[in-house]
Design a protein around this motif. Structure first.
Motif, PDB file in Angstrom:
ATOM      1  N   ASP A 435       0.999  -0.811   0.097  1.00 43.09           N
ATOM      2  CA  ASP A 435       0.101  -0.288  -0.171  1.00 43.09           C
ATOM      3  C   ASP A 435       0.802   0.852  -0.005  1.00 43.09           C
ATOM      4  OD1 ASP A 435      -2.655  -0.962  -0.270  1.00 43.09           O
ATOM      5  OD2 ASP A 435      -2.625  -1.358   1.861  1.00 43.09           O
ATOM      6  N   SER A 436       0.270   1.888  -0.956  1.00 42.83           N
ATOM      7  CA  SER A 436       1.460   3.506  -0.785  1.00 42.83           C
ATOM      8  C   SER A 436       1.740   3.921   0.239  1.00 42.83           C
ATOM      9  CB  SER A 436       0.417   4.781  -1.395  1.00 42.83           C
ATOM     10  OG  SER A 436      -0.183   4.074  -2.534  1.00 42.83           O
ATOM     11  N   CYS A 437       2.800   4.709   0.628  1.00 47.00           N
ATOM     12  CA  CYS A 437       3.384   5.571   2.251  1.00 47.00           C
ATOM     13  C   CYS A 437       2.907   6.500   1.796  1.00 47.00           C
ATOM     14  CB  CYS A 437       4.776   5.472   1.803  1.00 47.00           C
ATOM     15  SG  CYS A 437       6.017   3.214   1.693  1.00 47.00           S
ATOM     16  N   PRO A 438       1.764   6.798   3.281  1.00 46.40           N
ATOM     17  CA  PRO A 438       1.421   8.127   3.529  1.00 46.40           C
ATOM     18  C   PRO A 438       2.820   9.229   3.539  1.00 46.40           C
ATOM     19  CG  PRO A 438       1.128   7.009   4.755  1.00 46.40           C
ATOM     20  CD  PRO A 438       1.845   6.421   4.594  1.00 46.40           C
ATOM     21  N   PRO A 439       2.545  10.668   3.213  1.00 48.16           N
ATOM     22  CA  PRO A 439       3.147  11.500   3.788  1.00 48.16           C
ATOM     23  C   PRO A 439       3.388  11.716   5.027  1.00 48.16           C
ATOM     24  CG  PRO A 439       1.852  12.530   2.395  1.00 48.16           C
ATOM     25  CD  PRO A 439       0.826  10.938   2.729  1.00 48.16           C
ATOM     26  N   CYS A 456       7.006   1.476   4.614  1.00 47.66           N
ATOM     27  CA  CYS A 456       7.513   2.315   5.397  1.00 47.66           C
ATOM     28  C   CYS A 456       7.107   3.045   6.823  1.00 47.66           C
ATOM     29  CB  CYS A 456       5.449   2.847   4.582  1.00 47.66           C
ATOM     30  SG  CYS A 456       5.113   2.447   3.564  1.00 47.66           S
ATOM     31  N   ILE A 457       7.975   3.600   6.575  1.00 44.73           N
ATOM     32  CA  ILE A 457       8.986   3.940   7.611  1.00 44.73           C
ATOM     33  C   ILE A 457       9.083   5.240   8.094  1.00 44.73           C
ATOM     34  CG2 ILE A 457      10.935   2.482   7.225  1.00 44.73           C
ATOM     35  CD1 ILE A 457      13.085   4.185   7.091  1.00 44.73           C
ATOM     36  N   ASN A 466       6.480  15.823   1.630  1.00 39.44           N
ATOM     37  CA  ASN A 466       4.990  16.161   1.652  1.00 39.44           C
ATOM     38  C   ASN A 466       4.296  15.230   0.676  1.00 39.44           C
ATOM     39  OD1 ASN A 466       6.589  16.698  -0.481  1.00 39.44           O
ATOM     40  ND2 ASN A 466       5.877  18.938   0.629  1.00 39.44           N
ATOM     41  N   ALA A 467       4.803  13.876   0.322  1.00 38.97           N
ATOM     42  CA  ALA A 467       4.409  13.437  -1.497  1.00 38.97           C
ATOM     43  C   ALA A 467       3.925  11.549  -1.326  1.00 38.97           C
ATOM     44  CB  ALA A 467       5.043  13.743  -2.552  1.00 38.97           C
ATOM     45  N   THR A 468       3.005  11.704  -1.610  1.00 41.76           N
ATOM     46  CA  THR A 468       2.716   9.915  -1.230  1.00 41.76           C
ATOM     47  C   THR A 468       3.287   8.899  -1.706  1.00 41.76           C
ATOM     48  OG1 THR A 468      -0.264  10.218  -1.543  1.00 41.76           O
ATOM     49  CG2 THR A 468       0.743   8.229  -1.891  1.00 41.76           C
ATOM     50  N   ASP A 469       3.725   7.858  -1.413  1.00 36.94           N
ATOM     51  CA  ASP A 469       5.193   7.053  -2.064  1.00 36.94           C
ATOM     52  C   ASP A 469       7.058   7.920  -2.177  1.00 36.94           C
ATOM     53  OD1 ASP A 469       4.161   4.574  -2.067  1.00 36.94           O
ATOM     54  OD2 ASP A 469       3.431   4.666  -3.331  1.00 36.94           O
ATOM     55  N   SER A 470       6.324   8.561  -1.333  1.00 36.61           N
ATOM     56  CA  SER A 470       8.129   9.183  -1.372  1.00 36.61           C
ATOM     57  C   SER A 470       9.238   8.478  -0.842  1.00 36.61           C
ATOM     58  CB  SER A 470       8.215  10.451  -0.427  1.00 36.61           C
ATOM     59  OG  SER A 470       9.551  11.328  -0.363  1.00 36.61           O
ATOM     60  N   PRO A 471      10.246   8.483  -1.756  1.00 36.29           N
ATOM     61  CA  PRO A 471      11.319   7.917  -1.960  1.00 36.29           C
ATOM     62  C   PRO A 471      12.603   8.227  -0.294  1.00 36.29           C
ATOM     63  CG  PRO A 471      11.624   8.824  -3.535  1.00 36.29           C
ATOM     64  CD  PRO A 471      10.304   9.358  -2.934  1.00 36.29           C
TER      65      PRO A 471
END
Length: 767
Positions: A435-439, A456-457, A466-471
């Motif tokens: 699932d997408s990583c939240p901000p 997601c850590i 501040n973005a979804t799925d930020s690397p």
């Protein structure tokens, strides 16, 4: 193809006076059979043309239409290419055939898989699917198409859980294994680059053991194939299909079948017998009844009579007309050169000339543009097709969008109406590995898995995403700090010792209270200035000491409030000078006590050397030294306001930087030196025989003073933020209160409450 050739032969605009002949071969979906045909064509063997017609140059092949699959087309092109025989395919879509170095004679009216693969990757990305499965035909079409798609998908950030290949002649066990892979997979979306025949075998295997529904994404080869619509569990499938078209007159041509036409064609005979389940003549199967002539094809409902989904059919129609236009243009050039319109000039035309003219073909037929680019490919245009269930429960092909490669970027892909998804749902299915990583979090790739599988850590301290799925997380600017969710940088709260907070109010109250206490003490002394106890304790130095203590109390107020350039310079210099003035007064009083005792000894005249003028000079001299130190400090490197961003990461601490640490510690060191000197002299004078010995009081006061400032240093260095200032104020107030309480409280007590002790006899211990 027959319809188009007859239409051209009856035309007065294209090749007037010349008729085209043809021969149809069946490659049976087999590369060896296609190769055999290619050798026949290149050897110039005399094929059978129109029966009964006299054709000149019988057997002269101008062009080849076909094959429908990529692998046979590749084999044929390699054989007939050296003979410069142009080949136009209507359904071979492998991107490899665009290589003009290898397939210089190859053209096609169907778009290359290069465009379809990129369009499919954009389609998958559009719906947010990043975790997919992939199956393909183990052929040139499937392998090359899937390779192109996987490369485009990788660029779009799409991961593939599995990629399997199979072919129609593979063992059933292999197809069964692939079906099991699909059933066990976690990807709910399956992209299939297969032929209809191959996919039909896989879908039949999947239908035997039902599993969780899958969202099928199809290539143009099978997504519009009518025979596959029987698999209801594939409802919701989407893919790009060749554009539908209308060919005027084709339906009437198809329905105009008389028994004599049917009997003259082995292909039509087979079709007729299969459609009506009867036999024509003696060659038919003996298990069927004879056809009685009442069979009417207009009453037949089959793919043959259904002209509503003409897709590949139109590609054949375009191919015939493209070759015809090339021949027509070649013939026109020859007529121009020989100044003759004789049809016999047709014998001068070679396949190489047709091949050359085919590259330049550009015409419009039935509203469709036909042309070829440098690779022999047409402009890529597709319809987005969706398998939707009708009210009757059957699956229908519904066009829901378009893809046009000729349009600008951002306008190529359009969806015009709602889609239905797997199991007839209206919600877009989800197919992701994670699932997408939240901000406020970042992606951490899982070891040994594709990039779409991650954990997601939370962002580390001081950083946000501040973005979804930020690397990655990135740090906030220096004067900002993340909120609790760590998705926004907020300005750090500014911290300083303020008059509006409890600690500031308490310290200010004690500061003002201490100043008032000094003033009241001075008033008591002034009212009783002629009393023995006041006169005996050097009233002039006492008043000067009370004045300096008042300034000491008040200078602590400069430490409260937001630091400014002037307040930073004032607070340290005022503190240093007032405390030295205070220490100078205490030192003067201590020396006076010692000198006074020496003056009582016989023959001593020491008091004349330390009278009031000398006392004043002592105070002024000691104070001027501190003034000089402060002046040098302010001139060379004065204190200044600064924002402390390091002590507390979450707050901005407004404080006064020392400027020169040497100057600050020089000021404190000088005060400490005077305090130690006073303490030593007071200790020496503490046992003098006066009834009221002030040296004892000075000893206690200096003991408190030294204790306060000795403990101040480590407390000052270790206190965070505004508490550093609070510790400094506390040290000022504590030492000031220690001096005023130890030195003046006993005297005021005697003056106010024990007046009987305020006598010269009592002070001299002569009662």
């Amino acid at each position: 193809m027959i319809f188009a050739i007859e239409e051209i032969n009856n035309s007065t605009e294209l090749l007037p006076g010349i008729k085209l002949g043809y021969h149809i071969y069946d490659a049976c979906g087999s590369v060896p059979v296609a190769v055999h045909v290619a050798f026949q064509i290149s050897n110039g063997l005399d094929p059978v043309f129109y029966t009964g017609d006299n054709c000149s140059q019988s057997g002269m092949v101008m062009a080849v239409i076909g094959e429908s699959e990529s692998s046979p087309s590749i084999s044929m092109s390699r054989i007939i290419g050296p003979f410069n025989i142009p080949q136009v395919s209507y359904f071979a879509t492998c991107a490899c055939l665009s290589d003009k170095q290898q397939y210089s004679n190859f053209f096609r009216t169907v778009p290359s898989d290069q465009f379809q693969a990129e369009a499919l990757a954009k389609l998958v990305k559009h719906f947010g699917w990043t975790w997919i499965g992939a199956v393909r035909s183990d052929s040139d079409y499937g392998n090359n198409g899937m390779a192109t798609f996987l490369e485009a998908a990788r660029k779009e950030g799409i991961c593939v859980e599995y990629s399997e290949s199979f072919y129609r002649n593979h063992p059933r066990s292999r197809i069964r294994r692939i079906a099991d892979v699909i059933r066990r997979s976690t990807a709910t979306v399956v992209v299939a680059f297969t032929s209809p025949v191959d996919l039909s075998l896989l879908l039949e295997e999947l239908s035997l053991v039902p599993s969780s529904p899958r969202q099928w994404i199809g290539s143009e080869s099978w997504v519009t194939a009518p025979d596959l619509l029987k698999f209801n569990f594939c409802a919701g499938a989407i893919g790009f299909g060749i554009q539908k078209s209308v060919i005027p007159g084709l339906r009437d041509f198809l329905l105009d079948l008389s028994p004599s036409k049917v009997a003259a064609s082995p292909v039509l005979t087979e079709f007729w017998e299969d459609a009506f389940n009867c036999r024509l003549g003696e060659s038919a199967a003996i298990d069927k009844i004879l056809c009685d002539g009442t069979e009417d094809i207009k009453t037949l409902h089959s793919p043959y009579t259904d002209t509503s989904q003409l897709r590949i059919t139109n590609m054949v129609y375009k191919a015939v007309y493209a070759i015809t236009h090339a021949i027509h243009n070649t013939f026109s050039e020859i007529k121009y050169l020989f100044f003759s319109c004789s049809p016999s000039l047709f014998s001068l035309i070679s396949s190489l000339q047709v091949l050359t003219q085919l590259k330049e073909v550009n015409f419009t037929q039935n509203g469709y543009d036909v042309s070829f680019d440098a690779n022999g490919d047409p402009v890529a245009r597709y319809e987005l097709v969706n398998w939707q269930k009708s009210e009757s429960g059957s699956i229908e092909l519904v066009t829901v969008g378009q893809y046009d490669e000729s349009l600008p970027v951002g306008q190529k892909f359009q969806i015009n109406q709602n889609l239905t998804w797997v199991d007839g749902g209206t919600q877009v299915p989800v197919s992701v590995c994670t699932d997408s990583c939240p901000p406020g979090t970042r992606k951490l790739l899982q070891k040994g898995k594709p990039i779409c599988c991650y954990d997601c850590i939370p962002c580390p301290e001081g950083e946000i995403s501040n973005a979804t799925d930020s690397p990655d997380c990135f740090p906030c600017p220096k004067e900002f700090w993340p909120n609790e969710e760590r998705d926004t940088c907020l300005p750090k709260p500014v911290e300083f010792l303020s008059y509006n907070e409890v600690l500031g109010i308490i310290l200010a109250a004690f500061s003002v209270g201490g100043a008032c206490l000094a003033i009241i003490t001075a008033a008591v002394f002034y009212c009783h200035k002629n009393s023995p106890i006041v006169r005996a304790n050097n009233s002039e130095l006492s008043f000067l000491l009370l004045f300096s203590l008042t300034l000491c109390f008040l200078c602590s107020l400069t430490f409260i409030g937001a630091p400014s350039e002037w307040s930073c310079m004032l607070r340290h210099t005022a503190f240093g000078i007032t405390f030295v003035l205070c220490m100078s007064c205490v030192l003067g009083k201590t020396i006076v006590v010692l000198m006074a005792f020496r003056a009582t000894l016989p023959g001593s005249n020491v008091m004349k050397w330390f009278g009031p003028p000398q006392q004043r000079m002592t105070v002024v001299s000691f104070t001027l030294i501190q003034v000089l130190i402060c002046t040098i400090w302010l001139v060379l490197s004065p204190p200044f306001p600064m924002k402390n961003l390091t002590t507390n990461k979450e707050r901005i601490i407004l404080e006064c930087a020392l400027g020169s640490a040497v100057g600050f510690w020089a000021v404190l060191g000088y005060i400490g030196l005077l305090a130690v000197f006073c303490f030593v002299l007071a200790v020496l004078a503490r046992k003098l025989p006066d009834n009221f010995n002030e040296a004892k009081l000075i000893t206690f006061s200096m003991l408190i003073f030294c204790a306060v400032w000795i403990t101040f240093i480590p407390a000052y260095l270790s206190s965070p933020g505004k508490f550093t200032v609070a510790v400094e104020i506390f040290a000022i107030l504590a030492s000031s209160f220690g001096l005023i309480l130890c030195i003046f409280t006993p005297k005021c007590f005697i003056i106010l409450f024990r007046p009987e002790k305020n006598t010269k006899k009592y002070l001299m211990n002569k009662n």
